[in-house]
Write a protein that holds these residues in place. Structure first.
Motif, PDB file in Angstrom:
ATOM      1  N   MET A   7      49.109  16.042 -42.578  1.00 14.58           N
ATOM      2  CA  MET A   7      49.612  16.996 -43.543  1.00 14.58           C
ATOM      3  C   MET A   7      50.939  16.521 -44.137  1.00 14.58           C
ATOM      4  N   LYS A   8      51.859  16.093 -43.270  1.00 14.59           N
ATOM      5  CA  LYS A   8      53.156  15.632 -43.749  1.00 14.59           C
ATOM      6  C   LYS A   8      53.003  14.426 -44.661  1.00 14.59           C
ATOM      7  N   ASN A   9      52.067  13.544 -44.304  1.00 14.39           N
ATOM      8  CA  ASN A   9      51.837  12.352 -45.112  1.00 14.39           C
ATOM      9  C   ASN A   9      51.351  12.720 -46.504  1.00 14.39           C
ATOM     10  N   SER A  10      50.457  13.707 -46.603  1.00 12.64           N
ATOM     11  CA  SER A  10      49.933  14.071 -47.920  1.00 12.64           C
ATOM     12  C   SER A  10      51.005  14.728 -48.782  1.00 12.64           C
ATOM     13  N   ILE A  11      51.910  15.486 -48.185  1.00 11.47           N
ATOM     14  CA  ILE A  11      53.024  16.073 -48.949  1.00 11.47           C
ATOM     15  C   ILE A  11      53.927  14.967 -49.452  1.00 11.47           C
ATOM     16  N   ILE A  47      54.727  13.959 -53.357  1.00 13.69           N
ATOM     17  CA  ILE A  47      56.104  13.841 -53.883  1.00 13.69           C
ATOM     18  C   ILE A  47      56.275  12.504 -54.581  1.00 13.69           C
ATOM     19  N   ILE A  48      55.778  11.437 -53.969  1.00 11.12           N
ATOM     20  CA  ILE A  48      55.859  10.100 -54.570  1.00 11.12           C
ATOM     21  C   ILE A  48      55.098  10.081 -55.894  1.00 11.12           C
ATOM     22  N   LYS A  49      53.909  10.673 -55.916  1.00  6.06           N
ATOM     23  CA  LYS A  49      53.127  10.731 -57.154  1.00  6.06           C
ATOM     24  C   LYS A  49      53.898  11.451 -58.251  1.00  6.06           C
ATOM     25  N   ILE A  50      54.472  12.594 -57.907  1.00  5.46           N
ATOM     26  CA  ILE A  50      55.192  13.401 -58.904  1.00  5.46           C
ATOM     27  C   ILE A  50      56.420  12.669 -59.419  1.00  5.46           C
ATOM     28  N   VAL A  51      57.150  11.999 -58.537  1.00  6.20           N
ATOM     29  CA  VAL A  51      58.323  11.230 -58.983  1.00  6.20           C
ATOM     30  C   VAL A  51      57.896  10.171 -59.989  1.00  6.20           C
ATOM     31  N   ALA A  52      56.862   9.398 -59.655  1.00  4.65           N
ATOM     32  CA  ALA A  52      56.395   8.345 -60.565  1.00  4.65           C
ATOM     33  C   ALA A  52      55.931   8.931 -61.893  1.00  4.65           C
ATOM     34  N   VAL A  53      55.156   9.996 -61.837  1.00  5.94           N
ATOM     35  CA  VAL A  53      54.607  10.601 -63.052  1.00  5.94           C
ATOM     36  C   VAL A  53      55.713  11.199 -63.920  1.00  5.94           C
ATOM     37  N   VAL A  54      56.664  11.870 -63.322  1.00 11.40           N
ATOM     38  CA  VAL A  54      57.756  12.476 -64.096  1.00 11.40           C
ATOM     39  C   VAL A  54      58.565  11.400 -64.811  1.00 11.40           C
ATOM     40  N   ILE A  55      58.869  10.319 -64.116  1.00  8.89           N
ATOM     41  CA  ILE A  55      59.626   9.237 -64.756  1.00  8.89           C
ATOM     42  C   ILE A  55      58.819   8.633 -65.898  1.00  8.89           C
ATOM     43  N   LEU A  56      57.551   8.353 -65.651  1.00  9.84           N
ATOM     44  CA  LEU A  56      56.715   7.766 -66.702  1.00  9.84           C
ATOM     45  C   LEU A  56      56.557   8.711 -67.889  1.00  9.84           C
ATOM     46  N   LEU A  57      56.339   9.988 -67.619  1.00 11.16           N
ATOM     47  CA  LEU A  57      56.134  10.946 -68.709  1.00 11.16           C
ATOM     48  C   LEU A  57      57.388  11.171 -69.546  1.00 11.16           C
ATOM     49  N   GLN A  58      58.552  11.190 -68.912  1.00 16.30           N
ATOM     50  CA  GLN A  58      59.764  11.457 -69.683  1.00 16.30           C
ATOM     51  C   GLN A  58      60.100  10.327 -70.643  1.00 16.30           C
ATOM     52  N   THR A  59      59.638   9.118 -70.361  1.00 16.63           N
ATOM     53  CA  THR A  59      59.896   8.023 -71.303  1.00 16.63           C
ATOM     54  C   THR A  59      58.926   8.049 -72.484  1.00 16.63           C
ATOM     55  N   LEU A  60      57.789   8.740 -72.319  1.00 13.86           N
ATOM     56  CA  LEU A  60      56.791   8.778 -73.390  1.00 13.86           C
ATOM     57  C   LEU A  60      57.326   9.434 -74.654  1.00 13.86           C
ATOM     58  N   TYR A  61      58.109  10.462 -74.486  1.00 15.34           N
ATOM     59  CA  TYR A  61      58.677  11.145 -75.659  1.00 15.34           C
ATOM     60  C   TYR A  61      59.449  10.156 -76.531  1.00 15.34           C
ATOM     61  N   VAL A  86      54.289   2.242 -52.970  1.00 14.15           N
ATOM     62  CA  VAL A  86      53.948   3.129 -51.851  1.00 14.15           C
ATOM     63  C   VAL A  86      52.537   3.680 -52.032  1.00 14.15           C
ATOM     64  N   LEU A  87      52.198   4.090 -53.255  1.00 12.65           N
ATOM     65  CA  LEU A  87      50.858   4.631 -53.513  1.00 12.65           C
ATOM     66  C   LEU A  87      49.781   3.572 -53.288  1.00 12.65           C
ATOM     67  N   ILE A  88      50.045   2.343 -53.713  1.00 15.34           N
ATOM     68  CA  ILE A  88      49.084   1.256 -53.491  1.00 15.34           C
ATOM     69  C   ILE A  88      48.921   1.001 -51.997  1.00 15.34           C
ATOM     70  N   TYR A  89      50.036   0.963 -51.273  1.00 16.33           N
ATOM     71  CA  TYR A  89      49.966   0.757 -49.827  1.00 16.33           C
ATOM     72  C   TYR A  89      49.173   1.881 -49.164  1.00 16.33           C
ATOM     73  N   ASN A  90      49.417   3.107 -49.600  1.00 16.67           N
ATOM     74  CA  ASN A  90      48.714   4.261 -49.046  1.00 16.67           C
ATOM     75  C   ASN A  90      47.208   4.204 -49.314  1.00 16.67           C
ATOM     76  N   GLN A  91      46.820   3.571 -50.420  1.00 18.83           N
ATOM     77  CA  GLN A  91      45.408   3.507 -50.816  1.00 18.83           C
ATOM     78  C   GLN A  91      44.796   2.119 -50.550  1.00 18.83           C
ATOM     79  N   LYS A  92      45.478   1.308 -49.741  1.00 17.32           N
ATOM     80  CA  LYS A  92      45.047  -0.086 -49.541  1.00 17.32           C
ATOM     81  C   LYS A  92      43.618  -0.223 -49.039  1.00 17.32           C
TER      82      LYS A  92
END
Length: 129
Positions: A1-5, A9-23, A112-118
């Protein structure tokens, strides 16, 4: 459970950074145009990288495609980091290195996401006809 949270969080950080540059990329903001003009790929590089980042964001958020999104994200960030190191410099238009730091953070999140999905990497290499 802790790992999925943690992973979400890692997914959201990456997505927020990527999305904010799109504008900035899609509206042709001065700093974005400057960067891609300096790299010699304005406007196609700016819009193209924006589209790739948008696709990466969508893929990262879908659990089945997180690995693909993270691979797209890390590839884009390698390009951004190398551009900063070899062409643009760490600081671009007096940003204090903010864009470079955001690229590093996004790179690390995707790593981190790639490692998690290795365990899914072999499935990417299988061709089903």
């Amino acid at each position: 459970m802790k790992n999925s949270i943690f992973i979400w969080i890692i997914k959201i950080v990456a997505v927020v950074i990527l999305l904010q540059t799109l504008y900035f990329k899609f509206t042709g903001a001065e700093e974005s145009v400057y960067i891609f003009t300096t790299l010699g790929i304005e406007p196609y590089g700016r819009i193209g990288s924006g589209l790739v980042e948008l696709i990466a964001c969508i893929l990262i958020l879908i659990p089945r495609t997180t690995l693909l999104g993270a691979l797209l994200g890390i590839g884009t960030m390698v390009g951004a980091i190398f551009s900063h190191l070899f062409v643009l410099g760490i600081e671009v238009k007096n940003d204090g290195g903010e864009l470079f730091i955001l690229a590093i953070i996004t790179f690390l999140c995707c790593l981190v996401l790639i490692y998690n999905q290795k365990n899914k990497i072999p499935d990417l290499l299988k061709f089903k006809i």
